[in-house]
Design an enzyme around this catalytic site. Structure first.
Site, mmCIF file in Angstrom:
data_model
loop_
_atom_site.group_PDB
_atom_site.id
_atom_site.type_symbol
_atom_site.label_atom_id
_atom_site.label_comp_id
_atom_site.label_asym_id
_atom_site.label_seq_id
_atom_site.Cartn_x
_atom_site.Cartn_y
_atom_site.Cartn_z
ATOM 1 C CD GLU A 1 -1.624 0.251 -6.918
ATOM 2 O OE1 GLU A 1 -2.631 0.750 -6.386
ATOM 3 O OE2 GLU A 1 -1.669 -0.714 -7.688
ATOM 4 C CG ASP A 2 -3.180 1.320 -2.598
ATOM 5 O OD1 ASP A 2 -2.609 0.629 -3.470
ATOM 6 O OD2 ASP A 2 -4.168 0.896 -1.977
ATOM 7 C CG ASP B 1 2.231 -6.676 -1.368
ATOM 8 O OD1 ASP B 1 3.066 -7.576 -1.442
ATOM 9 O OD2 ASP B 1 1.445 -6.567 -0.419
ATOM 10 C CG PHE C 1 -2.458 -6.113 6.212
ATOM 11 C CD1 PHE C 1 -3.505 -5.225 6.427
ATOM 12 C CD2 PHE C 1 -2.503 -6.927 5.099
ATOM 13 C CE1 PHE C 1 -4.577 -5.164 5.549
ATOM 14 C CE2 PHE C 1 -3.573 -6.883 4.221
ATOM 15 C CZ PHE C 1 -4.610 -5.992 4.444
ATOM 16 N NE ARG D 1 -11.266 1.303 0.331
ATOM 17 C CZ ARG D 1 -10.381 0.693 -0.442
ATOM 18 N NH1 ARG D 1 -9.194 1.227 -0.635
ATOM 19 N NH2 ARG D 1 -10.666 -0.449 -1.019
#
Length: 178
Positions: free
Chosen positions: A98-99, A102, A151, A164
């Site tokens: 996973e990036d 959160d 963010f 990206r």
């Protein structure tokens, strides 16, 4: 794109150094095994490509497309599988890639979803871990960076499908996404 960032959180060099360290750790943990890396698209694609190259074990890869954000900046809480795995995972060692971890809602759902398919094991590797935002009971087994509630974009992470392609991770200015 750089003008939209408050700061650079992780440079290209810092990212590659950390990914190599994660690869070395996974290599030690999976000696003699053939893990299946399951990338959660779209955000993981750059990280996962670098990670599997940093792992010195026989492995396979597959991808899932899962949505809980839409085009917003916070999770809706509703997880939707857009593209499922291409193969049977029963008896396999799974590493979910996973990036960013959160709220944890997506990974919690995915882990339960995969456990029902009876793999030998499931571990989670995340590039970024944002524990201050966690609402689900899930933790990553391998973490690239723990980050504050900011963010971030770049190295696969996006805002409205943009940023990206940045080769580093930056903190997006609030006026860009407010």
């Amino acid at each position: 794109m750089r003008e939209d960032l408050e700061t650079i959180f992780a440079s290209e060099e810092k990212l590659q150094e950390r990914v190599r360290a994660l690869g070395a750790q996974i290599t030690r943990d999976y000696q003699g095994k053939t893990p299946l890396f399951v990338g959660v698209l779209k955000g993981c694609f750059i990280f996962m490509a670098d990670l599997v190259r940093a792992c010195d074990v026989m492995c396979t890869v597959d991808f899932m497309v899962v949505s809980s954000y839409g085009d917003g900046t916070t999770s809706t809480g509703a997880v939707k599988i857009v593209k499922d795995l291409s193969e049977n995972i029963e008896g396999k060692d799974i590493i979910i890639v996973e990036d960013i971890l959160d709220s944890g809602n997506t990974l919690s759902y995915l882990k339960s979803y995969m456990e029902a398919r009876k793999p030998a094991s499931i571990r989670i590797v995340t590039l970024m871990d944002k524990p201050d935002r966690r609402t689900a009971d899930v933790t990553a087994d391998y973490v690239g960076f723990e980050i504050p509630d900011a963010f971030v974009v770049g190295y696969g992470l996006d805002y409205q499908q943009k940023y990206r392609n940045l080769p580093y991770i930056g903190v997006l200015k609030p006026e860009i996404y407010s």
